[in-house]
Write a protein that holds these residues in place. Structure first.
Motif, PDB file in Angstrom:
ATOM      1  N   GLY A  29       0.488  -1.374   0.293  1.00  0.00           N
ATOM      2  CA  GLY A  29      -0.226   0.320   0.107  1.00  0.00           C
ATOM      3  C   GLY A  29       0.763   1.452   0.342  1.00  0.00           C
ATOM      4  N   ALA A  30       2.175   1.596   0.742  1.00  0.00           N
ATOM      5  CA  ALA A  30       3.026   2.346   0.642  1.00  0.00           C
ATOM      6  C   ALA A  30       3.473   3.125  -0.765  1.00  0.00           C
ATOM      7  N   VAL A  31       4.207   1.737  -1.294  1.00  0.00           N
ATOM      8  CA  VAL A  31       4.348   1.951  -2.570  1.00  0.00           C
ATOM      9  C   VAL A  31       3.467   2.010  -3.327  1.00  0.00           C
ATOM     10  N   GLU A  32       2.146   2.043  -3.399  1.00  0.00           N
ATOM     11  CA  GLU A  32       0.833   2.767  -4.045  1.00  0.00           C
ATOM     12  C   GLU A  32       1.287   4.022  -4.074  1.00  0.00           C
ATOM     13  N   ILE A  33       0.349   4.326  -2.724  1.00  0.00           N
ATOM     14  CA  ILE A  33       0.384   5.846  -2.146  1.00  0.00           C
ATOM     15  C   ILE A  33       1.259   6.862  -1.593  1.00  0.00           C
ATOM     16  N   ALA A  34       2.121   6.235  -1.497  1.00  0.00           N
ATOM     17  CA  ALA A  34       3.647   7.763  -1.668  1.00  0.00           C
ATOM     18  C   ALA A  34       3.250   8.306  -2.671  1.00  0.00           C
ATOM     19  N   PRO A  35       3.378   7.694  -4.064  1.00  0.00           N
ATOM     20  CA  PRO A  35       4.189   8.517  -4.872  1.00  0.00           C
ATOM     21  C   PRO A  35       2.535   9.834  -5.119  1.00  0.00           C
ATOM     22  N   LEU A  36       1.771   9.396  -4.472  1.00  0.00           N
ATOM     23  CA  LEU A  36       0.470  10.318  -4.577  1.00  0.00           C
ATOM     24  C   LEU A  36       0.476  11.687  -4.138  1.00  0.00           C
ATOM     25  N   PHE A  37       1.138  11.219  -2.456  1.00  0.00           N
ATOM     26  CA  PHE A  37       1.849  12.632  -2.132  1.00  0.00           C
ATOM     27  C   PHE A  37       3.569  14.090  -3.028  1.00  0.00           C
TER      28      PHE A  37
END
Length: 245
Positions: A29-37
């Motif tokens: 989840g972190a790998v997918e969500i982090a780029p959104l920041f």
């Protein structure tokens, strides 16, 4: 201890197994969500990008309704052969106002991300009426009924209002005049045409797209949409020019 022995021991410790699953899922989840920041760093700036007109919104709705996206992608990849065939590769900002996105991956027909202005309105009408009249090898079905269907435009204001809720910067004036602007864009000699240019800019295509001024059809709407693809912003062409220097 064998792998299976370790697995059996883990199964005996249910809480530990659940925590391990949560830990592994959290990493994914972190790998997918982090780029959104950092999305503001990955989406290009296009201050002069304009929104779709009501007629173009209606055309886009028809395009989706008829399933055209199932055979035509709207995403030019960075591969050399695609750039040479279709034009500059697609940028994220070009889909800024697209809800839903229509990037696609299936190309029974060609990519149409930069279709706008490539062919005349007459070509598009002929192509939609009977694709084989202009492309003999085409397997595309015909959509001749679009020229016989009157466009339902009385609820276009609601469509624009809904798009504004998800970030498309339509003004109250644009929403209030949506139905009139849809008619005016396809009727260049009518008083309503001036309002379209006033609200959407001098570069707006204002003409009888299906060749029959005064009669607003679904063909008008679809051709208007096809003729604006790739022309909401010139950011991609600027990027290509700067990269070539």
């Amino acid at each position: 201890m064998s792998f299976f022995g370790l697995h059996y021991n883990l199964e005996k410790k249910a809480i530990g197994l659940v925590l391990a699953i949560i830990g592994v899922a959290s990493i994914g989840g972190a790998v997918e969500i982090a780029p959104l920041f950092t999305i503001h760093q990955t989406v290009e700036e296009a201050p002069n990008m304009r929104v779709y007109t009501p007629l173009e919104v209606a055309g886009r709705n028809i395009y989706i309704r008829e399933g055209c996206y199932a055979c035509h992608s709207q995403m030019i990849r960075t591969l050399r052969d695609e750039v040479e065939r279709y034009g500059p590769y697609s940028l994220a900002v070009e889909s800024k106002y697209d809800h839903p996105m229509l990037w696609g991956s299936k190309r029974t027909g060609p990519d149409i991300a930069r279709l706008g202005g490539k062919y005349s309105d007459e070509w598009h009408v002929a192509h939609l009426n009977n694709p084989r009249d202009v492309v003999p090898e085409s397997v595309m079905p015909h959509y001749s009924w679009l020229g016989r269907n009157s466009l339902r435009n009385e609820d276009l204001g609601k469509h624009l209002a809904a798009l504004r809720k998800v970030g498309v910067p339509y003004t109250d004036e644009m929403i209030a005049n949506a139905a009139a602007d849809a008619y005016g864009q396809a009727a260049p000699d009518s008083p309503r045409a001036e309002g379209v240019v006033k609200r959407y800019g001098e570069a707006t295509n204002v003409r009888a797209f299906d060749g029959r001024p005064g009669e607003l059809t679904e063909m008008d709407a679809l051709v208007a949409y096809l003729q604006i693809l790739g022309k909401l912003t010139d950011a991609a062409h600027k990027t290509a020019a700067s990269g070539a220097q």
